[in-house]
Design a protein around this motif. Structure first.
Motif, PDB file in Angstrom:
ATOM      1  N   GLY A   1       0.204  22.986   6.577  1.00 42.29           N
ATOM      2  CA  GLY A   1      -0.070  21.909   6.115  1.00 42.29           C
ATOM      3  C   GLY A   1       0.696  21.182   4.053  1.00 42.29           C
ATOM      4  O   GLY A   1       0.332  20.327   4.358  1.00 42.29           O
ATOM      5  N   MET A   2       0.404  22.742   3.786  1.00 38.09           N
ATOM      6  CA  MET A   2       1.040  22.333   2.773  1.00 38.09           C
ATOM      7  C   MET A   2       2.690  22.343   3.292  1.00 38.09           C
ATOM      8  O   MET A   2       3.270  21.239   2.076  1.00 38.09           O
ATOM      9  N   LEU A   3       3.332  22.102   3.536  1.00 38.93           N
ATOM     10  CA  LEU A   3       4.892  21.711   4.083  1.00 38.93           C
ATOM     11  C   LEU A   3       5.101  20.663   4.462  1.00 38.93           C
ATOM     12  O   LEU A   3       6.121  19.450   3.536  1.00 38.93           O
ATOM     13  N   ALA A   4       3.677  19.839   5.408  1.00 39.90           N
ATOM     14  CA  ALA A   4       3.841  19.139   5.303  1.00 39.90           C
ATOM     15  C   ALA A   4       3.747  17.836   4.124  1.00 39.90           C
ATOM     16  O   ALA A   4       4.241  17.003   4.125  1.00 39.90           O
ATOM     17  N   GLU A   5       2.417  18.596   2.918  1.00 35.49           N
ATOM     18  CA  GLU A   5       2.561  17.656   1.916  1.00 35.49           C
ATOM     19  C   GLU A   5       3.669  17.415   0.972  1.00 35.49           C
ATOM     20  O   GLU A   5       4.185  16.250   0.589  1.00 35.49           O
ATOM     21  N   GLY A   6       4.720  19.149   1.183  1.00 38.52           N
ATOM     22  CA  GLY A   6       5.616  19.101  -0.001  1.00 38.52           C
ATOM     23  C   GLY A   6       6.519  17.882   0.754  1.00 38.52           C
ATOM     24  O   GLY A   6       7.831  17.283  -0.336  1.00 38.52           O
ATOM     25  N   ASP A   7       6.469  17.973   2.411  1.00 43.13           N
ATOM     26  CA  ASP A   7       7.969  16.833   2.595  1.00 43.13           C
ATOM     27  C   ASP A   7       7.144  15.340   2.344  1.00 43.13           C
ATOM     28  O   ASP A   7       8.722  14.753   2.092  1.00 43.13           O
ATOM     29  N   GLY A   8       6.192  15.009   2.456  1.00 46.73           N
ATOM     30  CA  GLY A   8       6.168  13.654   1.702  1.00 46.73           C
ATOM     31  C   GLY A   8       6.649  13.395   0.950  1.00 46.73           C
ATOM     32  O   GLY A   8       6.608  12.548  -0.273  1.00 46.73           O
ATOM     33  N   VAL A   9       6.376  14.209  -0.100  1.00 52.48           N
ATOM     34  CA  VAL A   9       6.585  14.293  -1.739  1.00 52.48           C
ATOM     35  C   VAL A   9       7.894  14.196  -1.963  1.00 52.48           C
ATOM     36  O   VAL A   9       8.237  13.464  -2.923  1.00 52.48           O
ATOM     37  N   ILE A  10       8.374  14.936  -1.139  1.00 51.24           N
ATOM     38  CA  ILE A  10      10.524  14.674  -1.476  1.00 51.24           C
ATOM     39  C   ILE A  10      10.243  13.807  -1.068  1.00 51.24           C
ATOM     40  O   ILE A  10      11.319  12.521  -1.807  1.00 51.24           O
ATOM     41  N   ARG A  11      10.116  13.090   0.411  1.00 49.50           N
ATOM     42  CA  ARG A  11      10.643  11.430   0.912  1.00 49.50           C
ATOM     43  C   ARG A  11      10.100  10.922  -0.274  1.00 49.50           C
ATOM     44  O   ARG A  11      10.469   9.514  -0.875  1.00 49.50           O
ATOM     45  N   ARG A  12       9.079  10.497  -1.088  1.00 47.93           N
ATOM     46  CA  ARG A  12       8.725   9.886  -2.305  1.00 47.93           C
ATOM     47  C   ARG A  12       8.997   9.871  -2.775  1.00 47.93           C
ATOM     48  O   ARG A  12       9.545   8.846  -3.887  1.00 47.93           O
ATOM     49  N   LEU A  13       9.701  10.913  -3.206  1.00 46.16           N
ATOM     50  CA  LEU A  13      10.498  11.468  -4.668  1.00 46.16           C
ATOM     51  C   LEU A  13      11.993  11.008  -4.887  1.00 46.16           C
ATOM     52  O   LEU A  13      12.547  10.299  -5.436  1.00 46.16           O
ATOM     53  N   SER A  14      12.475  11.056  -3.528  1.00 44.58           N
ATOM     54  CA  SER A  14      13.568  10.409  -3.299  1.00 44.58           C
ATOM     55  C   SER A  14      13.843   9.205  -3.252  1.00 44.58           C
ATOM     56  O   SER A  14      14.842   8.351  -3.755  1.00 44.58           O
ATOM     57  N   LYS A  15      12.565   8.489  -2.834  1.00 44.18           N
ATOM     58  CA  LYS A  15      12.233   6.480  -2.761  1.00 44.18           C
ATOM     59  C   LYS A  15      12.309   6.597  -4.031  1.00 44.18           C
ATOM     60  O   LYS A  15      13.216   5.641  -4.738  1.00 44.18           O
ATOM     61  N   ILE A  16      11.238   7.256  -5.136  1.00 41.34           N
ATOM     62  CA  ILE A  16      11.570   6.897  -6.740  1.00 41.34           C
ATOM     63  C   ILE A  16      12.756   6.739  -6.671  1.00 41.34           C
ATOM     64  O   ILE A  16      13.608   5.918  -7.905  1.00 41.34           O
ATOM     65  N   ALA A  17      13.495   8.271  -7.090  1.00 40.80           N
ATOM     66  CA  ALA A  17      14.480   8.432  -7.519  1.00 40.80           C
ATOM     67  C   ALA A  17      16.114   7.515  -7.146  1.00 40.80           C
ATOM     68  O   ALA A  17      16.875   7.263  -7.903  1.00 40.80           O
ATOM     69  N   ILE A  18      16.148   7.206  -5.771  1.00 37.07           N
ATOM     70  CA  ILE A  18      17.041   5.675  -5.593  1.00 37.07           C
ATOM     71  C   ILE A  18      16.058   4.577  -6.495  1.00 37.07           C
ATOM     72  O   ILE A  18      17.422   3.648  -6.578  1.00 37.07           O
ATOM     73  N   ALA A  19      15.254   3.834  -6.255  1.00 38.61           N
ATOM     74  CA  ALA A  19      14.569   2.898  -6.397  1.00 38.61           C
ATOM     75  C   ALA A  19      15.432   2.665  -8.400  1.00 38.61           C
ATOM     76  O   ALA A  19      14.956   1.939  -9.126  1.00 38.61           O
ATOM     77  N   ALA A  20      15.073   4.006  -9.197  1.00 37.03           N
ATOM     78  CA  ALA A  20      15.116   4.264 -10.321  1.00 37.03           C
ATOM     79  C   ALA A  20      16.514   4.330 -10.125  1.00 37.03           C
ATOM     80  O   ALA A  20      17.141   4.434 -11.719  1.00 37.03           O
ATOM     81  N   ARG A  21      17.699   4.370  -9.580  1.00 41.36           N
ATOM     82  CA  ARG A  21      18.576   4.678 -10.063  1.00 41.36           C
ATOM     83  C   ARG A  21      20.185   3.430 -10.280  1.00 41.36           C
ATOM     84  O   ARG A  21      19.500   2.241  -9.954  1.00 41.36           O
ATOM     85  N   PRO A  22      20.175   3.503 -11.981  1.00 37.36           N
ATOM     86  CA  PRO A  22      21.345   2.697 -11.535  1.00 37.36           C
ATOM     87  C   PRO A  22      22.041   1.675 -10.788  1.00 37.36           C
ATOM     88  O   PRO A  22      22.478   2.054 -10.317  1.00 37.36           O
ATOM     89  N   SER A  23      21.701   0.308 -11.113  1.00 42.87           N
ATOM     90  CA  SER A  23      23.513  -0.355  -9.660  1.00 42.87           C
ATOM     91  C   SER A  23      24.981   0.032 -10.177  1.00 42.87           C
ATOM     92  O   SER A  23      24.813   0.021 -11.565  1.00 42.87           O
TER      93      SER A  23
END
Length: 145
Positions: A89-111
């Motif tokens: 369960g914790m790994l599944a939660e961690g995987d979700g957190v990583i996905r959200r963080l990567s989305k945030i990182a992609i969104a925060a990356r300057p063009s």
């Protein structure tokens, strides 16, 4: 002739008596050896009985140990199964957190088209920087855990 026949018979009896005495001496030696072997055999049997009793006690102890280990192992196996489910369960939660963080990182990356001179940052560094910025925003808004 009757006299010589008597001597022959008595001589024959004497020879037979000598043979009997010799055979008795041989039997006596064999009986002594048999008695000695009997004593050593009794000692060997006594040692064997002692070893058997020790082995029986050891087997009883091993049975008791196996019973204890089986009970202990069963409880540890149940705890390990529960822990594996929790970790899954914790790994599944961690995987979700990583996905959200990567989305945030992609969104925060300057063009890259807007700033062609900016050096390219590795994905891991970008994710770490975005996660740090995200946690700072959370702390500032009072939602930090």
């Amino acid at each position: 002739m009757s006299h010589s026949l008597g001597i022959v018979i008595e001589s024959l009896v004497a020879v037979l008596l000598l043979l009997t005495i010799g055979y008795c001496m041989l039997l006596n030696k064999r009986l002594k050896r048999l008695k000695a072997d009997e004593h050593s055999l009794k000692a060997t049997i006594a040692e064997l009985i002692t070893a058997t009793e020790i082995a029986e006690r050891a087997i009883g102890g091993l049975k008791h140990t196996v019973r204890d280990v089986n009970e202990n192992l069963g409880s540890q196996l149940a705890a390990a199964t529960q822990m594996a489910g929790h970790l899954k369960g914790m790994l599944a939660e961690g995987d979700g957190v990583i996905r959200r963080l990567s989305k945030i990182a992609i969104a925060a990356r300057p063009s890259q088209e807007a700033e062609p001179a900016a050096p390219r940052i590795s994905t891991a560094k970008a994710v770490a920087a975005a996660a740090e910025a995200f946690s700072e925003r959370r702390k500032a808004s009072g939602l930090a855990a």
